[in-house]
Design a protein around this motif. Sequence first.
Motif, PDB file in Angstrom:
ATOM      1  N   LEU A 194      27.420  17.051  13.243  1.00 35.30           N
ATOM      2  CA  LEU A 194      27.700  15.618  13.409  1.00 35.30           C
ATOM      3  C   LEU A 194      27.521  14.856  12.097  1.00 35.30           C
ATOM      4  O   LEU A 194      28.425  14.186  11.638  1.00 35.30           O
ATOM      5  CB  LEU A 194      26.786  15.030  14.490  1.00 35.30           C
ATOM      6  CG  LEU A 194      26.973  15.651  15.883  1.00 35.30           C
ATOM      7  CD1 LEU A 194      25.903  15.173  16.836  1.00 35.30           C
ATOM      8  CD2 LEU A 194      28.345  15.286  16.436  1.00 35.30           C
ATOM      9  N   PHE A 195      26.341  14.978  11.509  1.00 34.17           N
ATOM     10  CA  PHE A 195      26.122  14.292  10.225  1.00 34.17           C
ATOM     11  C   PHE A 195      24.898  14.876   9.527  1.00 34.17           C
ATOM     12  O   PHE A 195      23.986  15.392  10.176  1.00 34.17           O
ATOM     13  CB  PHE A 195      25.943  12.776  10.407  1.00 34.17           C
ATOM     14  CG  PHE A 195      24.972  12.386  11.478  1.00 34.17           C
ATOM     15  CD1 PHE A 195      23.611  12.363  11.235  1.00 34.17           C
ATOM     16  CD2 PHE A 195      25.427  12.039  12.744  1.00 34.17           C
ATOM     17  CE1 PHE A 195      22.714  12.014  12.239  1.00 34.17           C
ATOM     18  CE2 PHE A 195      24.538  11.676  13.753  1.00 34.17           C
ATOM     19  CZ  PHE A 195      23.176  11.668  13.495  1.00 34.17           C
ATOM     20  N   PHE A 196      24.934  14.809   8.195  1.00 28.79           N
ATOM     21  CA  PHE A 196      23.769  15.207   7.408  1.00 28.79           C
ATOM     22  C   PHE A 196      22.815  14.019   7.324  1.00 28.79           C
ATOM     23  O   PHE A 196      23.266  12.881   7.179  1.00 28.79           O
ATOM     24  CB  PHE A 196      24.195  15.646   6.003  1.00 28.79           C
ATOM     25  CG  PHE A 196      24.710  17.054   5.973  1.00 28.79           C
ATOM     26  CD1 PHE A 196      23.871  18.104   5.667  1.00 28.79           C
ATOM     27  CD2 PHE A 196      26.033  17.339   6.300  1.00 28.79           C
ATOM     28  CE1 PHE A 196      24.330  19.409   5.680  1.00 28.79           C
ATOM     29  CE2 PHE A 196      26.499  18.630   6.314  1.00 28.79           C
ATOM     30  CZ  PHE A 196      25.654  19.680   5.999  1.00 28.79           C
ATOM     31  N   VAL A 197      21.544  14.300   7.433  1.00 31.12           N
ATOM     32  CA  VAL A 197      20.562  13.217   7.429  1.00 31.12           C
ATOM     33  C   VAL A 197      19.867  13.146   6.074  1.00 31.12           C
ATOM     34  O   VAL A 197      19.948  14.079   5.279  1.00 31.12           O
ATOM     35  CB  VAL A 197      19.497  13.417   8.531  1.00 31.12           C
ATOM     36  CG1 VAL A 197      20.116  13.308   9.899  1.00 31.12           C
ATOM     37  CG2 VAL A 197      18.783  14.744   8.364  1.00 31.12           C
ATOM     38  N   SER A 198      19.197  12.050   5.847  1.00 26.36           N
ATOM     39  CA  SER A 198      18.437  11.897   4.603  1.00 26.36           C
ATOM     40  C   SER A 198      16.978  12.264   4.838  1.00 26.36           C
ATOM     41  O   SER A 198      16.478  12.152   5.958  1.00 26.36           O
ATOM     42  CB  SER A 198      18.504  10.449   4.129  1.00 26.36           C
ATOM     43  OG  SER A 198      19.785  10.166   3.659  1.00 26.36           O
ATOM     44  N   THR A 199      16.350  12.713   3.769  1.00 23.48           N
ATOM     45  CA  THR A 199      14.901  12.920   3.815  1.00 23.48           C
ATOM     46  C   THR A 199      14.243  11.577   3.545  1.00 23.48           C
ATOM     47  O   THR A 199      14.617  10.905   2.585  1.00 23.48           O
ATOM     48  CB  THR A 199      14.486  13.902   2.711  1.00 23.48           C
ATOM     49  OG1 THR A 199      15.105  15.146   2.965  1.00 23.48           O
ATOM     50  CG2 THR A 199      12.981  14.086   2.661  1.00 23.48           C
ATOM     51  N   ARG A 200      13.305  11.203   4.389  1.00 16.42           N
ATOM     52  CA  ARG A 200      12.599   9.931   4.164  1.00 16.42           C
ATOM     53  C   ARG A 200      11.107  10.218   4.137  1.00 16.42           C
ATOM     54  O   ARG A 200      10.591  10.838   5.070  1.00 16.42           O
ATOM     55  CB  ARG A 200      12.897   8.929   5.283  1.00 16.42           C
ATOM     56  CG  ARG A 200      14.320   8.503   5.336  1.00 16.42           C
ATOM     57  CD  ARG A 200      14.579   7.520   6.443  1.00 16.42           C
ATOM     58  NE  ARG A 200      15.978   7.605   6.812  1.00 16.42           N
ATOM     59  CZ  ARG A 200      16.476   8.451   7.693  1.00 16.42           C
ATOM     60  NH1 ARG A 200      15.676   9.255   8.344  1.00 16.42           N
ATOM     61  NH2 ARG A 200      17.758   8.488   7.939  1.00 16.42           N
ATOM     62  N   VAL A 201      10.493   9.799   3.077  1.00 18.03           N
ATOM     63  CA  VAL A 201       9.049  10.040   2.941  1.00 18.03           C
ATOM     64  C   VAL A 201       8.378   8.715   2.596  1.00 18.03           C
ATOM     65  O   VAL A 201       8.838   8.004   1.699  1.00 18.03           O
ATOM     66  CB  VAL A 201       8.766  11.079   1.826  1.00 18.03           C
ATOM     67  CG1 VAL A 201       7.274  11.324   1.693  1.00 18.03           C
ATOM     68  CG2 VAL A 201       9.486  12.387   2.095  1.00 18.03           C
ATOM     69  N   GLY A 255       0.789  -1.234   0.000  1.00 13.96           N
ATOM     70  CA  GLY A 255       0.000   0.000   0.000  1.00 13.96           C
ATOM     71  C   GLY A 255       0.814   1.273   0.000  1.00 13.96           C
ATOM     72  O   GLY A 255       0.259   2.364  -0.139  1.00 13.96           O
ATOM     73  N   LEU A 256       2.125   1.165   0.171  1.00 16.22           N
ATOM     74  CA  LEU A 256       2.926   2.381   0.341  1.00 16.22           C
ATOM     75  C   LEU A 256       4.114   2.413  -0.609  1.00 16.22           C
ATOM     76  O   LEU A 256       4.604   1.373  -1.049  1.00 16.22           O
ATOM     77  CB  LEU A 256       3.454   2.458   1.785  1.00 16.22           C
ATOM     78  CG  LEU A 256       2.425   2.499   2.913  1.00 16.22           C
ATOM     79  CD1 LEU A 256       3.119   2.353   4.252  1.00 16.22           C
ATOM     80  CD2 LEU A 256       1.643   3.796   2.867  1.00 16.22           C
ATOM     81  N   ARG A 257       4.560   3.645  -0.877  1.00 15.64           N
ATOM     82  CA  ARG A 257       5.820   3.831  -1.601  1.00 15.64           C
ATOM     83  C   ARG A 257       6.791   4.530  -0.670  1.00 15.64           C
ATOM     84  O   ARG A 257       6.368   5.323   0.179  1.00 15.64           O
ATOM     85  CB  ARG A 257       5.595   4.745  -2.809  1.00 15.64           C
ATOM     86  CG  ARG A 257       5.135   4.044  -4.038  1.00 15.64           C
ATOM     87  CD  ARG A 257       5.097   5.072  -5.173  1.00 15.64           C
ATOM     88  NE  ARG A 257       4.036   4.768  -6.104  1.00 15.64           N
ATOM     89  CZ  ARG A 257       4.148   3.888  -7.093  1.00 15.64           C
ATOM     90  NH1 ARG A 257       5.275   3.238  -7.265  1.00 15.64           N
ATOM     91  NH2 ARG A 257       3.142   3.670  -7.916  1.00 15.64           N
ATOM     92  N   PHE A 258       8.068   4.265  -0.860  1.00 15.32           N
ATOM     93  CA  PHE A 258       9.084   4.828   0.025  1.00 15.32           C
ATOM     94  C   PHE A 258      10.098   5.618  -0.799  1.00 15.32           C
ATOM     95  O   PHE A 258      10.578   5.133  -1.810  1.00 15.32           O
ATOM     96  CB  PHE A 258       9.784   3.704   0.803  1.00 15.32           C
ATOM     97  CG  PHE A 258       8.822   2.902   1.619  1.00 15.32           C
ATOM     98  CD1 PHE A 258       8.480   3.316   2.892  1.00 15.32           C
ATOM     99  CD2 PHE A 258       8.200   1.771   1.103  1.00 15.32           C
ATOM    100  CE1 PHE A 258       7.558   2.601   3.636  1.00 15.32           C
ATOM    101  CE2 PHE A 258       7.281   1.059   1.850  1.00 15.32           C
ATOM    102  CZ  PHE A 258       6.959   1.475   3.116  1.00 15.32           C
ATOM    103  N   TYR A 259      10.368   6.831  -0.320  1.00 12.71           N
ATOM    104  CA  TYR A 259      11.291   7.714  -1.042  1.00 12.71           C
ATOM    105  C   TYR A 259      12.384   8.177  -0.093  1.00 12.71           C
ATOM    106  O   TYR A 259      12.133   8.407   1.095  1.00 12.71           O
ATOM    107  CB  TYR A 259      10.553   8.959  -1.543  1.00 12.71           C
ATOM    108  CG  TYR A 259       9.308   8.683  -2.342  1.00 12.71           C
ATOM    109  CD1 TYR A 259       9.352   8.622  -3.731  1.00 12.71           C
ATOM    110  CD2 TYR A 259       8.089   8.495  -1.702  1.00 12.71           C
ATOM    111  CE1 TYR A 259       8.190   8.378  -4.464  1.00 12.71           C
ATOM    112  CE2 TYR A 259       6.926   8.253  -2.431  1.00 12.71           C
ATOM    113  CZ  TYR A 259       6.983   8.198  -3.814  1.00 12.71           C
ATOM    114  OH  TYR A 259       5.851   7.967  -4.530  1.00 12.71           O
ATOM    115  N   THR A 260      13.564   8.337  -0.628  1.00 12.60           N
ATOM    116  CA  THR A 260      14.640   8.870   0.207  1.00 12.60           C
ATOM    117  C   THR A 260      15.563   9.735  -0.648  1.00 12.60           C
ATOM    118  O   THR A 260      15.743   9.465  -1.844  1.00 12.60           O
ATOM    119  CB  THR A 260      15.402   7.714   0.906  1.00 12.60           C
ATOM    120  OG1 THR A 260      16.463   8.255   1.659  1.00 12.60           O
ATOM    121  CG2 THR A 260      15.945   6.693  -0.067  1.00 12.60           C
TER     122      THR A 260
END
Lengths: 540, 325
Positions: free
Chosen positions: A500-507, A266-271
Amino acid sequence: MQTPNQASIDANNLLGLSLLQTDATKHENVPSLAKALPSVYLVGDSLTRLDYHIRAAATWDDGRPVLARDVEFSLKLMFCPGLPNESIRNQYRFVQAVLTDPKSPQHFILVCQGQSPEYAHASGDFFVQSEAALDPQGTLRRYSLAELQRRPNTAPADSGLQAVARRYLAAGTAALAAWPGCGPYRLTQWKKDRYLRFQRKPNWWADQLQPVPFVLQAKPKQLDFVIIPDAATATLALRGGELDVYPLMPAREFNRLRHSTAAQAGLRFYTALSHNVVTAGFNTRRPILADALTRQALSRCFDATALLRATQLGDGQRTVGIISPSDRINYNDSLALIPFDLNGAASLLRQAGWRRTTGPAGGWYRPGPSATRQHLQLRVRYRANEDVFATVALQFRAAAAELGIPVLLLPTESGAFSQALQEGDFDVYVRILMGNPFVFNFTPILHTLGVGAGNSTGFSSSRADRLIEAIAAANGPARRARLLHRFQALMQQEAPLVPLFFVSTRVAAGRGLTGLHVNSLKPGYTVAAIERPPTSTPLP
Amino acid sequence: MARLSSGSRSWSHKAACVWLALVVLVAGLAGVLPLPYLPSVPDLAHIAQPPFATSQHWLGTDPQGRDVLSVLVFGARTAVLLTLPAAALSALLGALAGGAAGFWGNKARLPVPYWLLATGGAWWALRLPIPTLALVIAAGGLVVAALARLRQRPFPTWAVPINAIVMGTATTLDTIPRLILVVAVAAGAGVSSAGLLGLLTLTAWPHPARLVRAQMLRIRELPFVEAAHAAGLPAFQVWFRHALPHALQPLRTAMPLSVASLLGLESTLSFLGVGLPPEVASWGRLLSTVRQEPAAWWLFLFPAICLIFTILSLLNLSRQQPVAA
């Protein structure tokens, strides 16, 4: 780099518009309220003139056209006394005057101090406000922009300016639904800490444009932003179909869902890699943290590599500074990453004059001014209910405890956290700094002018100030990159911040949705371009 | 009269005693047990690990990498060190307040100099405006005392409605649900471990106060109390040395219930994130981490078992069985 609440910026993006906006599909700034990118004219060797035209079709909710006067009013409003605009003032101080054209009310010229190529983008990234709605008497017209910028804090109160400030603040709190906007949506319902509902305006001016530029597309008829404080509940809502999009998803939850066969149906994942960096900051106004050696020592107590692995499952990038490593030109890869090194930290502390004592009152002490003794003990403040920040704080506390430095953890509610940072009520903070790859103006967060406003660390150094000003005014990408390299080296040496660190966008989003355009820019996806294909209704 | 006896106990009572003894023992030995990790030290290489997934974390880890076994052990210490003193202090406060209210009712009288000294002292301690007025009031008390002594007269007295004050305060506290009151104070001002202890004590005393007051109303009418009065003993001595020890009987039953209630309250506060500081291990907080990691059943199961067994044991302990003499 900015620090305000991203969700509030996203909401404002629906109500108002800026002259320029970032196009997620092209990854560049494009005209929004402006008809085109400004024409740039260099004047002498110290001034830039930016020539703007507002779109002829652009109107406010009441049908009045958006005029150059509104842009001038918006810039003046930033400097109006009595408004909490300290941070944005430092961002737009380079605009010295707005020259309007009586013959063409939608044409204006911004006169800028310096000749930075960045000005063409940076000058158009603020929400334009309606002068007719907020200052119907035209009070601010009596002042030039330069007068307001130069107005000292100690100047006697002006009743006209006070009235404008009062009116603006009242519009912001009491009459939010009637807020005059030129954006595609209207805020129709909201409940504090619960939800916000935006309705698409039926006759929005940008619908007349052919074709409608991507940044002016507004497809959903209604947008509901629901505030769900914990990840598990939000995930349940997403899986139950009560939510369509779950942005800024925690890494573990995202990973768990992504590998769940049931969720995949049911879902899609994006990063995408973002320009947001998890950062610790030191309150340099505290005597114990006033010297760079102590701050450098404490920087070595953060195990950034392990934290990145633990909190983001390794999905992110370690960094030497607040420029993203993905920005290959401006990132200073000649610098070494700050190591997790407790022996090195202890050695640096000794160099900073600290001596470790044992016994019941043991710890690190050094002589202070007026025959006093300073004790190295820290209070770490971070937003409560944020798993990443809690883990960073806990790891720092454990490392500091090994060195014999007592650390008190203070998870703080979001509103109180912002206030504590503003008032300097912390020794160390942990939070996310949100970056913009088009603008390198560090004045709000690291310049002396930003102290008491966006510069929460209170860091102030004439060398850094000069460098920040030079970066903002650099007249070419190569020179700017050289200055940015030097700036990153200086920041690592002075260590007011520990990126410290760059993070990813997660949708995560419903499989049926299209047009999310997940990208590395704030807020990571384009809410107004989302579409839900019509579902076929089964015949009876 | 039936006599309470500890001679015959059911198996559940024995199990309860064993469990509580174990909790107290673990709490006492927490600092010296050979645990691989302290609860405040995260193991970033093993985040949210299930039980027995690694040899170092028998009961797994939480989403911050803290060892669940360590958190349970030190959480037991927190539970014992926080709830037992809070229950004892609230019982003491309740016993004194309820005992005084039951013994004297609204008929007690206090010499005026004491009134004035107490008022001045309270004014000063509470840092009310015009602090010099506090000094004036206290000085007035001393002057009245000196004048009474000079004229060799007894101090003038004013009535102290102890019963009305105690029961009024207890009723006021009871009208606000305790959880809401504690959450409001803790979330608004933030509390340390000592602050939370104080807060729990101040909100838990009305129940023991009511029990002791009710018992005292019966005790004060008994012949031995009348005999003590008739023998000319001072009222305070009669109350404190003769009546009060007999009025404390109900607290024996109420104490385990109070501990159970406080344990539940502390866990609820920690679950809501407004209780103890984050570096203090707590069963309630461990329970709350399951919200970050919904699939981590061990974060729910182990602290829930500890809480359920402890509270059931305390409830069992409070049910004392009358046995024919």
